[in-house]
Design an enzyme around this catalytic site. Structure first.
Site, mmCIF file in Angstrom:
data_model
loop_
_atom_site.group_PDB
_atom_site.id
_atom_site.type_symbol
_atom_site.label_atom_id
_atom_site.label_comp_id
_atom_site.label_asym_id
_atom_site.label_seq_id
_atom_site.Cartn_x
_atom_site.Cartn_y
_atom_site.Cartn_z
ATOM 1 N N HIS A 1 -83.187 -23.357 -1.365
ATOM 2 C CA HIS A 1 -84.134 -22.248 -1.494
ATOM 3 C C HIS A 1 -85.526 -22.818 -1.691
ATOM 4 O O HIS A 1 -85.682 -23.855 -2.335
ATOM 5 C CB HIS A 1 -83.761 -21.367 -2.698
ATOM 6 C CG HIS A 1 -84.354 -20.008 -2.605
ATOM 7 N ND1 HIS A 1 -85.627 -19.739 -3.008
ATOM 8 C CD2 HIS A 1 -83.846 -18.856 -2.112
ATOM 9 C CE1 HIS A 1 -85.883 -18.465 -2.774
ATOM 10 N NE2 HIS A 1 -84.830 -17.908 -2.225
ATOM 11 N N HIS B 1 -83.432 -16.749 6.584
ATOM 12 C CA HIS B 1 -83.762 -15.749 5.554
ATOM 13 C C HIS B 1 -82.553 -14.816 5.422
ATOM 14 O O HIS B 1 -81.461 -15.260 5.071
ATOM 15 C CB HIS B 1 -85.057 -15.046 5.989
ATOM 16 C CG HIS B 1 -85.734 -14.195 4.966
ATOM 17 N ND1 HIS B 1 -85.339 -14.109 3.660
ATOM 18 C CD2 HIS B 1 -86.816 -13.355 5.068
ATOM 19 C CE1 HIS B 1 -86.134 -13.279 3.008
ATOM 20 N NE2 HIS B 1 -87.049 -12.800 3.844
ATOM 21 N N ASP C 1 -76.916 -15.866 -0.616
ATOM 22 C CA ASP C 1 -76.163 -15.601 0.612
ATOM 23 C C ASP C 1 -74.838 -16.345 0.679
ATOM 24 O O ASP C 1 -74.023 -16.074 1.558
ATOM 25 C CB ASP C 1 -77.014 -15.978 1.838
ATOM 26 C CG ASP C 1 -78.167 -15.022 2.020
ATOM 27 O OD1 ASP C 1 -77.970 -13.825 1.780
ATOM 28 O OD2 ASP C 1 -79.264 -15.466 2.386
HETATM 29 N N1 CMC Z 1 -78.563 -27.866 4.021
HETATM 30 C C1 CMC Z 1 -78.895 -29.175 4.115
HETATM 31 N N2 CMC Z 1 -80.082 -29.679 3.780
HETATM 32 C C2 CMC Z 1 -81.000 -28.819 3.337
HETATM 33 C C3 CMC Z 1 -80.729 -27.441 3.206
HETATM 34 C C4 CMC Z 1 -79.457 -26.972 3.564
HETATM 35 N N3 CMC Z 1 -79.143 -25.677 3.470
HETATM 36 N N4 CMC Z 1 -81.822 -26.823 2.737
HETATM 37 C C5 CMC Z 1 -82.751 -27.769 2.575
HETATM 38 N N5 CMC Z 1 -82.244 -28.987 2.935
HETATM 39 C C6 CMC Z 1 -82.925 -30.284 2.871
HETATM 40 C C7 CMC Z 1 -83.969 -30.387 3.974
HETATM 41 O O1 CMC Z 1 -83.433 -30.988 5.137
HETATM 42 C C8 CMC Z 1 -85.022 -31.253 3.311
HETATM 43 O O2 CMC Z 1 -84.581 -32.594 3.380
HETATM 44 P P1 CMC Z 1 -85.692 -33.787 3.497
HETATM 45 O O3 CMC Z 1 -86.447 -33.790 2.207
HETATM 46 O O4 CMC Z 1 -84.848 -35.022 3.700
HETATM 47 O O5 CMC Z 1 -86.528 -33.460 4.684
HETATM 48 C C9 CMC Z 1 -84.965 -30.847 1.840
HETATM 49 O O6 CMC Z 1 -83.644 -30.323 1.638
HETATM 50 C C10 CMC Z 1 -85.990 -29.773 1.468
HETATM 51 O O7 CMC Z 1 -85.752 -28.671 2.315
HETATM 52 P P2 CMC Z 1 -86.878 -27.815 3.016
HETATM 53 O O8 CMC Z 1 -86.402 -27.423 4.377
HETATM 54 O O9 CMC Z 1 -88.209 -28.520 2.902
HETATM 55 O O10 CMC Z 1 -86.909 -26.564 2.075
HETATM 56 P P3 CMC Z 1 -87.605 -25.193 2.393
HETATM 57 O O11 CMC Z 1 -88.090 -24.707 1.095
HETATM 58 O O12 CMC Z 1 -88.604 -25.321 3.483
HETATM 59 O O13 CMC Z 1 -86.412 -24.293 2.967
HETATM 60 C C11 CMC Z 1 -84.561 -22.823 3.089
HETATM 61 C C12 CMC Z 1 -85.713 -23.363 2.220
HETATM 62 C C13 CMC Z 1 -83.865 -21.686 2.353
HETATM 63 C C14 CMC Z 1 -85.156 -22.282 4.406
HETATM 64 C C15 CMC Z 1 -83.594 -23.995 3.373
HETATM 65 O O14 CMC Z 1 -83.041 -24.461 2.163
HETATM 66 C C16 CMC Z 1 -82.485 -23.569 4.334
HETATM 67 O O15 CMC Z 1 -82.685 -23.645 5.551
HETATM 68 N N6 CMC Z 1 -81.291 -23.141 3.807
HETATM 69 C C17 CMC Z 1 -80.215 -22.647 4.653
HETATM 70 C C18 CMC Z 1 -80.480 -21.197 5.038
HETATM 71 C C19 CMC Z 1 -80.265 -20.237 3.886
HETATM 72 O O16 CMC Z 1 -79.262 -20.302 3.187
HETATM 73 N N7 CMC Z 1 -81.209 -19.304 3.733
HETATM 74 C C20 CMC Z 1 -81.108 -18.239 2.714
HETATM 75 C C21 CMC Z 1 -82.168 -18.360 1.684
HETATM 76 S S1 CMC Z 1 -81.834 -17.333 0.236
HETATM 77 C C22 CMC Z 1 -81.936 -15.695 0.789
HETATM 78 C C23 CMC Z 1 -83.299 -15.331 1.182
HETATM 79 O O17 CMC Z 1 -84.110 -15.041 0.300
HETATM 80 O O18 CMC Z 1 -83.553 -15.232 2.377
#
Ligand code: CMC
Length: 428
Positions: free
Chosen positions: A307, A268, A363
């Site tokens: 996201h 986050h 970010d």
């Molecule tokens: N790098 C590589 N793969 C990713 C990433 C990433 N940053 N984000 C998602 N994926 C992949 C994930 O492995 C999954 O793959 P699969 O379908 O094969 O299992 C797919 O994309 C869907 O991802 P998810 O984890 O189900 O998505 P989510 O909605 O649960 O997670 C997130 C959202 C923001 C936590 C995630 O994208 C992440 O961990 N990003 C990196 C951390 C980050 O930049 N966070 C800041 C968010 S914006 C500021 C805020 O509001 O906090």
């Protein structure tokens, strides 16, 4: 067309008509679906709330497919260009932009509440020299609730208003004190003649012995715009923590401490810090393909990408990218920018990222700006928390006024043992 959903339970052959409102059904309407009278009734199962609305809200609108973000109906691009952060904070909390008098009064009240009790300073002094400023901030916000017995009067409108002034007013002071503690520098008191972001920069960077420090106006303005971009983002993890703890009728300081703790996580608000650490680790553009390979092999995440809601370019990231140019014109170009641009270019043309709709989020570039402005990395999440306070408070007030809200309490599907007894369990 009837706005209902017909559900047939093949276990019993019975059908049910469930009303549809706003493209949603009420999870409680599923409870009537039972196999027998003694059956608890059907629940919906939604770990991490991927498809469950927990409230009705009129504060922030996001269309993740189209990359749209609006506060109270106004596009984020217009607010970032034409409004100051405190105006936007007023908009989030009151629902409308302030007129001139309302804005003057609002600014006066927030400025009037920037000081913290001297004991808070002493509290912060007791932290280790290398304490993470987010840990200090969470503790300081929670501790503040003990300084104001009136914080508990959450259903008194005047008291709520006062706590809102206090929390928005004191965030930059607490953040700057946490930073100066890590530097072993004397704290600088707030200066009520300065604007919000300018005051924060002054508390951060003014040398204690200098009386003529002046924050660079381009940097103050850039920081203020970043504050606008981070002010609210509907039901994200930290806002849900604010609402969840607030739903127990805890005071807003305690609720905000919980929200700040949720923001701390690297998935986050901690992501901006992780992005810069990642770029530093990559070190040069030619290492980008190797990182992309590791990400695709699921050995690591590409921080600052992806996201839960956006399936398109985060509109805030676009604005941050623009601000970066203005900041770098003053501070000099951040060397990590070339690596970030290369990473973005490679990722956005790679099928892995395209198919998963992974785009840069807010970010991805904000950390580079903060670093160029001289902020140490571990204070980046604190810079996110300062403006998000206004969004948390707007959401908290909305929750309290919502007659449908009750204490937040999810259900579970129990997967443990059925009843068993100590007498029949061998013990060593
Ligand atoms: N790098 C590589 N793969 C990713 C990433 C990433 N940053 N984000 C998602 N994926 C992949 C994930 O492995 C999954 O793959 P699969 O379908 O094969 O299992 C797919 O994309 C869907 O991802 P998810 O984890 O189900 O998505 P989510 O909605 O649960 O997670 C997130 C959202 C923001 C936590 C995630 O994208 C992440 O961990 N990003 C990196 C951390 C980050 O930049 N966070 C800041 C968010 S914006 C500021 C805020 O509001 O906090």
């Amino acid at each position: 067309m009837t706005d209902t959903l017909s559900i047939k339970d093949n276990r019993t052959g019975k059908t049910y008509e469930i009303p549809i409102q706003d493209d949603s059904i009420r999870a409680m309407d599923l409870r009537q679906i039972k196999v027998s009278d003694s059956d608890f009734g059907m629940m919906s199962y939604d770990p991490a709330y991927l498809n469950t609305a927990s409230c009705r809200s009129s504060i922030t609108f996001i269309d993740g497919e189209k990359g749209i973000l609006r506060y109270r109906g106004y596009p984020i691009e217009e607010l970032a260009e034409k409004c100051e952060y405190l105006e936007v904070a007023y908009l989030l909390i009151h629902g409308e932009l302030p007129n001139k008098n309302q804005y003057e009064e609002w600014k006066h009240n927030i400025t009037y509440h920037t000081m913290v009790h001297e004991n808070v300073k002493k509290l912060l002094e007791e932290f280790r020299y290398d304490a993470h400023p987010m840990g200090m901030l969470i503790s300081a916000i929670a501790a503040l609730s003990t300084f104001y017995p009136d914080v508990k009067n959450i259903f008194d409108e005047n008291s709520r208003r006062l706590q809102i002034y206090r929390l928005i007013g004191k965030m930059p002071t607490l953040a700057a004190y946490a930073y100066r503690h890590s530097q072993g520098m004397a704290y600088v008191y707030p200066n009520n003649d300065l604007e919000y972001a300018e005051n924060f920069l002054t508390m951060m960077y003014k040398p204690p012995a200098s009386s003529n420090y002046k924050a660079n106006p381009v940097l103050s303005k850039a920081l203020d715009v970043l504050f606008v971009l981070h002010a609210d983002h509907e039901q994200n993890a930290s806002t849900s923590a604010m609402r969840g703890v607030g739903s127990t009728h805890a005071d807003p300081f305690s609720s905000a401490a919980a929200a700040t703790a949720a923001l701390y996580g690297p998935l986050h608000g901690g992501a901006n810090e992780e992005v810069v650490r990642m770029l530093e680790e990559i070190g040069s553009k030619d290492k980008v393909p190797e990182i992309i390979r590791q990400v695709k092999e699921k050995k690591r995440l590409l921080m600052g990408f992806g996201h839960r809601v956006y399936r398109n370019y985060d509109p805030r990231a676009r604005i941050v990218k623009k601000i970066a140019d203005e900041v770098f014109a003053v501070t000099g170009r951040n060397k990590l920018l070339d690596i970030a641009l290369e990473l973005e270019k490679v990722a956005l043309s790679d099928e892995y990222f395209i198919s998963k709709h992974l785009y840069p989020n807010v970010d991805f570039y904000s950390g580079l700006i903060y670093q160029a402005m001289g902020f140490p990395m571990d204070i980046f999440p604190v810079l996110f928390a300062i403006p998000r306070m206004s969004g948390w408070l707007a959401q908290w007030q909305e929750m309290l006024a919502d007659s449908e809200q009750k204490i937040s309490r999810p259900r579970q599907i129990y997967t443990g043992y059925p009843e068993r007894h100590l007498d029949s369990t061998p013990r060593q």
